[in-house]
Design an enzyme around this catalytic site. Structure first.
Site, PDB file in Angstrom:
ATOM      1  N   GLY A  46      21.822  25.084  68.258  1.00 20.67           N
ATOM      2  CA  GLY A  46      23.145  24.596  67.909  1.00 20.67           C
ATOM      3  C   GLY A  46      24.083  25.774  67.712  1.00 20.67           C
ATOM      4  O   GLY A  46      23.627  26.896  67.430  1.00 20.67           O
ATOM      5  N   GLN A  51      31.399  30.103  64.492  1.00 21.21           N
ATOM      6  CA  GLN A  51      30.438  31.185  64.739  1.00 21.21           C
ATOM      7  C   GLN A  51      30.879  32.100  65.880  1.00 21.21           C
ATOM      8  O   GLN A  51      30.388  33.220  65.996  1.00 21.21           O
ATOM      9  CB  GLN A  51      29.054  30.612  65.053  1.00 21.21           C
ATOM     10  CG  GLN A  51      28.429  29.907  63.851  1.00 21.21           C
ATOM     11  CD  GLN A  51      27.033  29.420  64.173  1.00 21.21           C
ATOM     12  OE1 GLN A  51      26.868  28.333  64.701  1.00 21.21           O
ATOM     13  NE2 GLN A  51      26.034  30.237  63.862  1.00 21.21           N
ATOM     14  N   CYS A  99      19.739  30.614  61.292  1.00 28.26           N
ATOM     15  CA  CYS A  99      21.154  30.534  61.684  1.00 28.26           C
ATOM     16  C   CYS A  99      21.516  31.754  62.516  1.00 28.26           C
ATOM     17  O   CYS A  99      21.184  32.882  62.136  1.00 28.26           O
ATOM     18  CB  CYS A  99      22.032  30.475  60.440  1.00 28.26           C
ATOM     19  SG  CYS A  99      23.795  30.402  60.820  1.00 28.26           S
ATOM     20  N   LEU A 100      22.190  31.550  63.627  1.00 23.42           N
ATOM     21  CA  LEU A 100      22.569  32.670  64.506  1.00 23.42           C
ATOM     22  C   LEU A 100      23.576  33.599  63.822  1.00 23.42           C
ATOM     23  O   LEU A 100      23.768  34.722  64.268  1.00 23.42           O
ATOM     24  CB  LEU A 100      23.154  32.140  65.819  1.00 23.42           C
ATOM     25  CG  LEU A 100      22.180  31.315  66.679  1.00 23.42           C
ATOM     26  CD1 LEU A 100      22.903  30.750  67.898  1.00 23.42           C
ATOM     27  CD2 LEU A 100      20.978  32.151  67.106  1.00 23.42           C
ATOM     28  N   HIS A 141      23.275  21.152  59.760  1.00 21.58           N
ATOM     29  CA  HIS A 141      23.516  22.597  59.781  1.00 21.58           C
ATOM     30  C   HIS A 141      24.843  22.925  60.477  1.00 21.58           C
ATOM     31  O   HIS A 141      25.656  23.692  59.958  1.00 21.58           O
ATOM     32  CB  HIS A 141      22.348  23.283  60.508  1.00 21.58           C
ATOM     33  CG  HIS A 141      22.462  24.767  60.582  1.00 21.58           C
ATOM     34  ND1 HIS A 141      21.616  25.616  59.904  1.00 21.58           N
ATOM     35  CD2 HIS A 141      23.317  25.564  61.261  1.00 21.58           C
ATOM     36  CE1 HIS A 141      21.970  26.863  60.158  1.00 21.58           C
ATOM     37  NE2 HIS A 141      22.993  26.865  60.985  1.00 21.58           N
ATOM     38  N   GLU A 142      25.050  22.311  61.649  1.00 20.58           N
ATOM     39  CA  GLU A 142      26.266  22.615  62.423  1.00 20.58           C
ATOM     40  C   GLU A 142      27.504  22.034  61.750  1.00 20.58           C
ATOM     41  O   GLU A 142      28.560  22.676  61.721  1.00 20.58           O
ATOM     42  CB  GLU A 142      26.133  22.096  63.859  1.00 20.58           C
ATOM     43  CG  GLU A 142      24.960  22.689  64.639  1.00 20.58           C
ATOM     44  CD  GLU A 142      24.878  24.201  64.576  1.00 20.58           C
ATOM     45  OE1 GLU A 142      25.941  24.859  64.506  1.00 20.58           O
ATOM     46  OE2 GLU A 142      23.765  24.745  64.561  1.00 20.58           O
ATOM     47  N   HIS A 145      28.863  24.248  59.080  1.00 17.93           N
ATOM     48  CA  HIS A 145      29.657  25.381  59.570  1.00 17.93           C
ATOM     49  C   HIS A 145      31.143  25.039  59.626  1.00 17.93           C
ATOM     50  O   HIS A 145      31.992  25.911  59.417  1.00 17.93           O
ATOM     51  CB  HIS A 145      29.194  25.787  60.975  1.00 17.93           C
ATOM     52  CG  HIS A 145      28.049  26.753  60.981  1.00 17.93           C
ATOM     53  ND1 HIS A 145      28.119  28.005  60.407  1.00 17.93           N
ATOM     54  CD2 HIS A 145      26.802  26.661  61.511  1.00 17.93           C
ATOM     55  CE1 HIS A 145      26.957  28.639  60.584  1.00 17.93           C
ATOM     56  NE2 HIS A 145      26.135  27.839  61.244  1.00 17.93           N
TER      57      HIS A 145
HETATM   58 ZN    ZN Z   1      24.218  28.376  61.667  1.00 15.22          ZN
END
Ligand code: ZN
Length: 188
Positions: A46, A51, A99-100, A141-142, A145
């Site tokens: 995701g 991000q 998480c990226l 999670h997304e 953000h």
């Molecule tokens: Zn993340």
């Protein structure tokens, strides 16, 4: 299409609520195409617009379950309904999240097991997805953000302290840090 730099923990856009998408044009299509490419290159399941430095309410996701069913799409201006989050300790392995924007790390976190995602697609057409398990986790999670929340912000002891230690060690937690999938090698 292009792979975009992914902002790291501390960058202001990650910690600020994003604004609704109001213009559905070619620029938005390009952004979404680039976000898919960036997510696949990372790789991740995701990726939310903040991000990649864009303070707008949209995310992409791409994930296959054990039965090889594939879930892939873009959610614009999403709304999310959740089942209650159980008040118990997260499973150390089965409930690990990453998480990226906090790359190379994973920490356990309890999430709602079921979620209903309502959003619009690139044509502004509404859709709804009922998710459970890992897909429900991805959506939570997304969606977080878009409100300026990272899963790191939700960690309970001792994992919150572990994450803070990692951030300190790597010099994260202040603006200006990013990494480019396919170019930058992550430590650890
Ligand atoms: Zn993340």
């Amino acid at each position: 299409m292009a792979v975009l730099p992914i902002r790291i923990w501390g960058e202001t856009v990650l910690h600020t609520p994003a604004a609704p998408v109001t213009v559905f044009d070619d620029k938005l299509r390009t952004l979404v195409a680039d976000m898919f490419e960036t997510m696949d290159a990372a790789p991740g399941v995701g990726l939310a617009a903040p991000q990649v430095g864009v303070a707008q309410r949209l995310f992409v996701y791409g994930w296959s379950d054990d039965e090889a069913a594939e879930y892939r799409g873009v959610a614009i201006n999403p709304v999310l309904w959740l089942s209650p989050v159980l008040a118990e300790e997260p499973d150390e392995e089965a409930e690990q999240e990453g998480c990226l924007s906090f790359p190379g790390e994973r920490f356990p976190l309890k999430r709602a097991d079921q979620a209903i995602l309502a959003a619009v697609d690139l044509d502004g057409e509404p859709f709804e997805i009922r998710a459970k398990g890992w897909l429900a986790r991805i959506f939570q999670h997304e969606y977080d953000h878009l409100d300026g929340t990272l899963y790191i912000d939700r960690l309970y002891p001792p994992y919150d302290a572990d994450a803070a230690k990692v951030a300190r060690k790597r010099g994260w937690g202040k603006p200006g840090r990013s990494w480019l999938p396919g170019m930058d090698r992550l430590e650890g």
